[in-house]
Write a protein that holds these residues in place. Structure first.
Motif, PDB file in Angstrom:
ATOM      1  N   VAL A  77       0.707  -1.288   0.299  1.00 43.05           N
ATOM      2  CA  VAL A  77       0.158  -0.125   0.188  1.00 43.05           C
ATOM      3  C   VAL A  77       0.646   1.447   0.237  1.00 43.05           C
ATOM      4  CG1 VAL A  77      -2.648   1.247   0.946  1.00 43.05           C
ATOM      5  CG2 VAL A  77      -1.713  -1.170   1.228  1.00 43.05           C
ATOM      6  N   GLN A 137       2.084   4.997  -0.210  1.00 37.30           N
ATOM      7  CA  GLN A 137       1.813   6.486   0.861  1.00 37.30           C
ATOM      8  C   GLN A 137       0.681   7.560  -0.295  1.00 37.30           C
ATOM      9  OE1 GLN A 137       5.143   9.137   1.981  1.00 37.30           O
ATOM     10  NE2 GLN A 137       3.941  10.646   2.853  1.00 37.30           N
ATOM     11  N   GLN A 170      -1.935   7.948  -3.046  1.00 35.34           N
ATOM     12  CA  GLN A 170      -3.104   6.577  -3.529  1.00 35.34           C
ATOM     13  C   GLN A 170      -3.020   6.238  -4.745  1.00 35.34           C
ATOM     14  OE1 GLN A 170      -6.620   7.275  -5.848  1.00 35.34           O
ATOM     15  NE2 GLN A 170      -5.977   9.076  -5.642  1.00 35.34           N
ATOM     16  N   ARG A 209     -11.061   4.805   0.248  1.00 36.18           N
ATOM     17  CA  ARG A 209     -10.157   4.444  -0.731  1.00 36.18           C
ATOM     18  C   ARG A 209      -9.003   4.104   0.268  1.00 36.18           C
ATOM     19  NH1 ARG A 209     -10.081  10.417  -3.636  1.00 36.18           N
ATOM     20  NH2 ARG A 209     -11.872  10.799  -3.974  1.00 36.18           N
ATOM     21  N   ARG A 210      -8.513   4.074   1.124  1.00 34.62           N
ATOM     22  CA  ARG A 210      -7.303   3.781   1.967  1.00 34.62           C
ATOM     23  C   ARG A 210      -7.822   2.118   2.493  1.00 34.62           C
ATOM     24  NH1 ARG A 210      -2.157   5.643   2.293  1.00 34.62           N
ATOM     25  NH2 ARG A 210      -2.125   5.649   0.081  1.00 34.62           N
ATOM     26  N   ARG A 211      -9.116   1.997   2.008  1.00 37.69           N
ATOM     27  CA  ARG A 211      -9.638   0.530   3.180  1.00 37.69           C
ATOM     28  C   ARG A 211      -9.615  -0.487   1.603  1.00 37.69           C
ATOM     29  NH1 ARG A 211     -13.529  -0.589   6.794  1.00 37.69           N
ATOM     30  NH2 ARG A 211     -12.717   0.511   9.023  1.00 37.69           N
ATOM     31  N   GLU A 264      -7.869   0.073  -0.764  1.00 37.96           N
ATOM     32  CA  GLU A 264      -6.143   0.132  -1.230  1.00 37.96           C
ATOM     33  C   GLU A 264      -5.831  -1.311  -0.672  1.00 37.96           C
ATOM     34  OE1 GLU A 264      -4.452   3.327  -3.374  1.00 37.96           O
ATOM     35  OE2 GLU A 264      -4.585   4.327  -1.256  1.00 37.96           O
ATOM     36  N   PRO A 286       0.046   4.792   5.511  1.00 40.96           N
ATOM     37  CA  PRO A 286      -0.900   4.723   5.329  1.00 40.96           C
ATOM     38  C   PRO A 286      -2.205   5.942   5.271  1.00 40.96           C
ATOM     39  CG  PRO A 286      -0.976   2.616   6.350  1.00 40.96           C
ATOM     40  CD  PRO A 286       0.591   3.479   6.317  1.00 40.96           C
ATOM     41  N   THR A 287      -2.202   6.812   6.860  1.00 42.48           N
ATOM     42  CA  THR A 287      -3.104   7.537   7.478  1.00 42.48           C
ATOM     43  C   THR A 287      -2.838   8.549   7.226  1.00 42.48           C
ATOM     44  OG1 THR A 287      -2.396   7.500   9.645  1.00 42.48           O
ATOM     45  CG2 THR A 287      -3.748   5.114   8.919  1.00 42.48           C
ATOM     46  N   LEU A 327      -5.963  11.020   6.626  1.00 44.20           N
ATOM     47  CA  LEU A 327      -7.249  10.646   7.073  1.00 44.20           C
ATOM     48  C   LEU A 327      -7.728  11.062   8.240  1.00 44.20           C
ATOM     49  CD1 LEU A 327      -6.675   7.093   6.433  1.00 44.20           C
ATOM     50  CD2 LEU A 327      -7.757   8.789   4.502  1.00 44.20           C
ATOM     51  N   ARG A 332      -8.400   6.716  10.479  1.00 41.17           N
ATOM     52  CA  ARG A 332      -6.990   6.436  10.739  1.00 41.17           C
ATOM     53  C   ARG A 332      -7.076   5.511  12.192  1.00 41.17           C
ATOM     54  NH1 ARG A 332      -2.081   8.949  13.446  1.00 41.17           N
ATOM     55  NH2 ARG A 332      -3.546  10.213  14.553  1.00 41.17           N
ATOM     56  N   ILE A 381      -8.638   2.270  10.683  1.00 45.87           N
ATOM     57  CA  ILE A 381      -7.866   1.657   9.120  1.00 45.87           C
ATOM     58  C   ILE A 381      -6.546   0.782  10.410  1.00 45.87           C
ATOM     59  CG2 ILE A 381      -5.928   1.787   7.826  1.00 45.87           C
ATOM     60  CD1 ILE A 381      -7.612   3.716   6.013  1.00 45.87           C
TER      61      ILE A 381
END
Lengths: 262, 239
Positions: free
Chosen positions: B81, B83, B85, B140-142, B144, B161-162, B165, B170, B173
């Motif tokens: 993942v 940094q 996006q 979106r992060r979840r 990814e 990754p956070t 957010l 944060r 995740i």
């Protein structure tokens, strides 16, 4: 098998993205059409064209420059695509690709191929409008030019990748326009045949004759009439292979990485 | 050898040394946090782990496979993942996931099953047809993270990754990825500069100016002082 899956996916992604960006589509279409309608109309009167192969009769100037404008679409698209591979605009997606278990030469080939497919779609959209507004091109030729368009597109895309991977000044599209696209386009057979160039300067004619873009245009021009231009075909294939091999050698994802950090 | 092993890795950007003899391990079933201030060399380390840049000195092993000599075997066992996006916002969630799956040689029904299952786990299955642009930052992060797990890697690495957010996303995740290590036995390697993402039971590697300053269980390292104070004490620049 996994290569075919990946190539299909990379190409589909490029097409979907292109189709979802209507603005990009129209911009790509308007440029050659302006040349065809405005520039060609003005030049028609100034320039007399004699009968040269592959033409068997007198042709209008619009008919002459149509293959050149197809080449122009491929040239613009190829350069734009290559630039985005090296610099940060597509850095995120390039990272995703480069960290997948696919060999780097294949990844670059697939990205160039996908960009070429999108460019070829633009060429067909342009040709459709050209036919609609009455430019006299043989309809069967629209099928014959497909391999010529793909080969030329791959060659120009490889050249773009090679240039943007090696010349640090070519960081933006304006630089590429001034130093690559305009010279390549104007010093080619896209707008005037070689004999017409020779009338004004033998040197210019020689430059045009060795310009790989001229050969791409001639390959497309002859293919449109169902003919193969052997020299042009060899030049396009040879240059394409050399440009691609060098581009793979020089491509370094760190260029985009460092720039995005700065 | 399992999990992620980094042995004596150094890297220079020209004359500037970014990493200097870095060695560390992320074991299966454990959440390993790479803690370091900005500019510590975390992103360079990630670029090396993901094969983006080549190691000049030292070795990076994923499940025993060297990223330099056997990149395909190493990368197929690695979930990443980034940094920044890396979604195509114009495309639907499903197309984004299918694209990634195809890069890892998956296709057809099997791929669609995995996508459905992954999105079920996140309670996001009803959003597969939406454009990625319509998801909020946390989703979106979840997504990814779910994408990085589609090919069932045994090592999951995440580079801050956070970033960007809100607090709730944060925390959610961070908890989700801790669970992945505990429940699924993944070797998780998580880079951050935020100490509140690290639990006492986590393995902690402190990176500063390209060197590993300390490594061990977070709770043991900090002792009685709050982790934040310990971190600031370790990385303080002498005046």
């Amino acid at each position: 098998m996994s290569y075919r899956i990946a190539l299909t996916a990379i190409t589909l992604r490029e097409l979907r993205r292109f189709l979802s960006q209507r603005g990009r589509f129209f911009a790509a279409l308007v440029r050659p059409l302006v040349w065809l309608v405005v520039f060609a109309a003005g030049f028609r009167a100034a320039l007399g064209l004699s009968i040269i192969p592959p033409y068997q009769t007198y042709i209008t100037y619009e008919v002459y420059i149509t293959p050149g404008l197809c080449g122009m679409i491929l040239l613009f698209a190829g350069m734009q695509n290559a630039l985005s591979l090296v610099y940060d605009r597509e850095m995120g997606t390039m990272r995703l690709l480069l960290s997948s278990p696919l060999p780097r030469p294949f990844i670059l080939f697939a990205k160039l191929f996908a960009g070429t497919v999108v460019a070829v779609a633009q060429v067909y959209a342009f040709l459709a409008v050209a036919v609609l507004i009455g430019v006299d091109i043989p309809l069967a030729g629209l099928v014959f030019i497909l391999p010529a368009l793909i080969l030329s597109g791959m060659m120009l895309g490889s050249l773009g990748l090679l240039l943007s991977a090696t010349i640090s000044r070519l960081e933006n599209f304006a630089g590429v326009m001034n130093f690559v696209i305009f010279p390549m386009f104007f010093l080619s057979t896209a707008l005037y045949p070689l004999w017409k160039m020779a009338e004004s300067s033998p040197l210019l004619r020689d430059i045009c004759a060795v310009n790989p873009f001229s050969h791409a245009v001639e390959l497309i021009r002859f293919a449109l009439y169902g003919q193969i231009a052997p020299v042009a075909l060899l030049v396009v294939l040879g240059c394409g292979a050399v440009f691609f091999a060098l581009a793979v050698f020089f491509y370094d994802p760190r260029r985009g990485l460092q720039r995005s950090k700065a | 050898m399992s999990g992620l092993n980094i042995a004596d890795v150094s890297f220079d950007y020209g004359a500037k040394r970014a990493l200097d003899g870095v060695s560390l391990t992320a074991e299966p079933g454990r959440f390993t946090a790479l803690l370091g201030p900005n500019g510590a060399g975390k992103s360079t380390l990630f670029a090396l782990i993901s094969g983006l840049i080549a190691t000049r000195r030292g070795r990076v092993l994923v499940e025993g496979f060297d990223i330099a000599t056997n990149p395909r075997a190493a990368l197929s066992r690695l979930g990443i993942v980034f940094q920044a996006q890396t979604l195509d916002l114009d495309l639907t969630v499903r197309h984004n996931l299918r694209y990634f799956g195809a890069l890892h040689g998956m296709s057809g029904k099997e791929l669609d099953h995995r996508i459905d299952a992954a999105m079920d786990r996140l309670d996001m299955r009803d959003r597969l047809a939406e454009r990625a642009a319509e998801l909020n930052g946390g989703h979106r992060r979840r997504m990814e993270i779910a994408r990085a797990l589609l090919h069932r890697p045994s090592v999951l690495v995440l580079d801050e990754p956070t970033v960007g957010l809100d607090v709730a996303s944060r925390m959610a995740i961070t908890r989700h990825v801790h669970d992945l290590a505990a429940d699924e036995g993944l070797a998780v390697f998580w880079a951050t500069h935020l100490v509140d993402e690290i639990a006492d039971g986590d393995h902690l590697v402190l990176l500063h100016k390209g060197r590993v300053l300390a490594a061990g269980q977070a709770g043991a390292l900090r002792g009685q002082v709050p982790l934040n104070d310990w971190f600031l004490g370790q990385t303080r620049v002498p005046a």
